[in-house]
Design a protein around this motif. Structure first.
Motif, PDB file in Angstrom:
ATOM      1  N   SER A 128       0.751  -1.226   0.241  1.00  0.00           N
ATOM      2  CA  SER A 128      -0.029   0.028  -0.083  1.00  0.00           C
ATOM      3  C   SER A 128       0.836   1.367   0.087  1.00  0.00           C
ATOM      4  O   SER A 128       0.195   2.308  -0.342  1.00  0.00           O
ATOM      5  CB  SER A 128      -0.870  -0.049   1.106  1.00  0.00           C
ATOM      6  N   HIS A 129       2.147   1.112   0.406  1.00  0.00           N
ATOM      7  CA  HIS A 129       2.880   2.434   0.603  1.00  0.00           C
ATOM      8  C   HIS A 129       4.130   2.375  -0.197  1.00  0.00           C
ATOM      9  O   HIS A 129       4.735   1.329  -0.792  1.00  0.00           O
ATOM     10  CB  HIS A 129       3.085   2.702   2.057  1.00  0.00           C
ATOM     11  N   CYS A 130       4.684   3.426  -0.459  1.00  0.00           N
ATOM     12  CA  CYS A 130       5.813   3.622  -1.322  1.00  0.00           C
ATOM     13  C   CYS A 130       7.034   4.118  -0.632  1.00  0.00           C
ATOM     14  O   CYS A 130       6.863   4.968   0.386  1.00  0.00           O
ATOM     15  CB  CYS A 130       5.812   4.385  -2.579  1.00  0.00           C
ATOM     16  N   TRP A 138      11.261  -2.425   0.140  1.00  0.00           N
ATOM     17  CA  TRP A 138      11.240  -1.641   1.627  1.00  0.00           C
ATOM     18  C   TRP A 138      12.405  -2.118   2.517  1.00  0.00           C
ATOM     19  O   TRP A 138      12.944  -1.301   3.165  1.00  0.00           O
ATOM     20  CB  TRP A 138       9.909  -2.128   2.107  1.00  0.00           C
ATOM     21  N   GLN A 139      12.691  -3.454   2.550  1.00  0.00           N
ATOM     22  CA  GLN A 139      13.938  -4.106   3.243  1.00  0.00           C
ATOM     23  C   GLN A 139      15.294  -3.199   2.923  1.00  0.00           C
ATOM     24  O   GLN A 139      15.876  -2.878   3.776  1.00  0.00           O
ATOM     25  CB  GLN A 139      13.891  -5.569   3.016  1.00  0.00           C
ATOM     26  N   ASP A 140      15.355  -2.938   1.607  1.00  0.00           N
ATOM     27  CA  ASP A 140      16.654  -2.441   1.040  1.00  0.00           C
ATOM     28  C   ASP A 140      16.570  -0.866   1.756  1.00  0.00           C
ATOM     29  O   ASP A 140      17.530  -0.408   2.184  1.00  0.00           O
ATOM     30  CB  ASP A 140      16.629  -2.185  -0.290  1.00  0.00           C
ATOM     31  N   TYR A 141      15.545  -0.151   1.783  1.00  0.00           N
ATOM     32  CA  TYR A 141      15.244   0.967   2.418  1.00  0.00           C
ATOM     33  C   TYR A 141      15.511   0.917   3.792  1.00  0.00           C
ATOM     34  O   TYR A 141      16.338   1.890   4.375  1.00  0.00           O
ATOM     35  CB  TYR A 141      13.913   1.398   2.051  1.00  0.00           C
ATOM     36  N   MET A 142      15.070  -0.050   4.751  1.00  0.00           N
ATOM     37  CA  MET A 142      15.321   0.015   6.211  1.00  0.00           C
ATOM     38  C   MET A 142      16.616  -0.200   6.419  1.00  0.00           C
ATOM     39  O   MET A 142      17.365   0.365   7.417  1.00  0.00           O
ATOM     40  CB  MET A 142      14.365  -1.051   6.698  1.00  0.00           C
TER      41      MET A 142
END
Length: 461
Positions: free
Chosen positions: A250-252, A307-311
């Protein structure tokens, strides 16, 4: 209180003996060396570029010492499919099988009554408190971090109840490095000033008893961690971070949407998180899901990896929603799972794979102990049969020893700086040393006498 440095106290001193007995009775001892012993108390700070990050009390705030811990969030403490895991067995099983470093206890706070045996804190505070205590104490025993989560979308309407709850939690558990306080889960569409007014009041209560990390929610379901820029929560200990929640489908994580919120703009949630960090705020992902924002849907592998790469890039700590066998796409466990035996859903297997890259062993740092306490001895060295107890209370160090001889007392702050060094000839018995000369803050004291050594983490208020 006398300001003389040392006073001899008779071994038969009933007061000192009672103090020592009381201190040890309150100890919750870890059963292993885990992330808390290695990293210490989590704390906010900025790197050399001014970016907000999370650090550990062991190494302090310095580039390269950022701490990222990853684990699971328990589901709301109302549903039988979730409450089973609000237990020592449930937490221990996730530590063993999923390799978690942190668990989040999402406590129901209001007058909820779902006719299934569980009611919210507003209707049944005793049951909810007992569930929370089980999780917190299980986390301490497993040497992992635990988020005490006031899991409410309208916490600003529950201020007095929240203050009473966090006062008790901080008094009882605020001395342990394991504990993190989350004050407001996913505020609805309310202003940042409304959230801040509530948070300022609850923070002031917690700070009477603990300097541990505090997490504060941000507007529109934790989608706007940039909202506090220039108007942060009033925290005398400067140890408050702001939460970002996301659901992968749902989120980017980067860029912007093709629409714009009239108050908060159209940036992606990840972009807003970067803005917050670049402005010096520390961000914590206290909840995220692999699928849709409503808990349903099927996990999208590609979006989850992004998202995992982002975190990982930003070293953001996280807790995955949810450790339950609720009938939702984001639940980690299948029906038939129990607190001692886990069977994984598609989401659970995905998250378990991410957690597999957590360390499998830890080393206690030289300036750290398994729990943070103003009155509790933590690490013991030496194999002789001497009685050698160290406690701290009311700005006074108490040493009870059946040995005698030169005793070294070294006090360090959490950045490793020496704050006090003494070498004294102590006879056997109980001795006292005033710590009035130390300014307010968190410290570690190391006491050596012959083959005996103990370390104690304590706070001066």
């Amino acid at each position: 209180m006398s300001h003389s440095i040392f006073k001899s106290i008779a071994l038969v001193s009933a007061m000192a003996s009672a103090l020592a007995a009381s201190a040890f009775a309150q100890t919750i001892a870890p059963t292993r060396v885990g992330p808390v012993s290695q990293y210490g108390q989590l704390m906010t700070g900025k790197n050399s570029q001014g970016k907000g990050q999370i650090y550990g009390g062991c190494e302090g705030v310095k580039d390269g010492a950022e701490v990222q811990v990853r684990g699971m969030s328990l589901y709301w403490s109302l549903m039988p499919q979730a409450v089973e895991f609000w237990s020592e067995e449930g937490v221990s099983t996730m530590v063993r099988d999923m390799n978690i470093q942190i668990v989040r206890a999402a406590m129901a706070t209001g007058n909820e009554d779902w006719n299934n045996g569980y009611k919210g804190y507003g209707s049944d505070p005793t049951t909810q408190m007992n569930l929370m205590k089980k999780v917190v104490e299980a986390a301490i025993k497993n040497d992992i971090y635990v988020i005490i989560d006031w899991h409410s979308h309208n916490a600003n309407e529950q201020t007095e109840s929240s203050k009473n709850f966090f006062k008790q939690m901080a008094q009882e558990y605020g001395k342990y490095d394991n504990v993190i306080f989350e004050l407001f889960n996913e505020p609805t569409d309310v202003s940042w000033s409304t959230i801040k007014t509530y948070a300022d009041q609850v923070v002031s209560v917690i700070r009477e008893y603990s300097d541990n990390l505090i997490l504060v929610g941000t507007p529109k379901w934790d989608q706007n961690p940039q909202a506090p820029i220039g108007n942060e929560v009033n925290d005398p200990k400067k140890n408050t971070a702001y939460t970002l929640h996301y659901y992968a489908n749902s989120h980017c994580w980067s860029g912007s949407y093709d629409w714009s919120d009239p108050t908060w703009g159209g940036d992606c949630e990840g972009t807003k998180g970067e803005k917050a960090m670049n402005a010096g705020l520390s961000v914590f992902v206290s909840e995220w899901g692999t699928a849709d924002a409503n808990g349903g849907g099927n996990p999208d592998q590609g979006r989850n990896k992004s998202w995992q790469d982002y975190m990982n890039t930003h070293k953001l700590s996280w807790a995955n929603w949810s450790a339950s066998y609720i009938s939702e796409g984001t639940a980690a466990f299948q029906g038939g799972s129990s607190k001692t035996s886990l069977q994984y859903t598609t989401s659970g297997n995905l998250v378990k794979g991410y957690l597999a890259t957590n360390p499998t062993s830890y080393t206690a740092c030289k300036a750290n102990v398994p729990e943070s306490s103003s009155s509790t001895a933590a690490l013991t060295f030496g194999t002789n049969k001497d009685i050698f107890n160290v406690t701290i209370a009311n700005h006074t160090l108490m040493l009870e020893s059946t040995a005698s001889g030169e005793t070294s007392i070294d006090v360090f702050d959490l950045l490793g700086n020496s704050r006090l060094q003494k070498k004294v000839q102590f006879a056997s018995g109980i001795q006292a040393m005033s710590l009035d000369m130390l300014p307010a803050g968190s410290y570690v004291v190391r006491v050596r006498q012959g083959a005996n050594m103990k370390q104690v983490r304590f706070q001066v208020r």
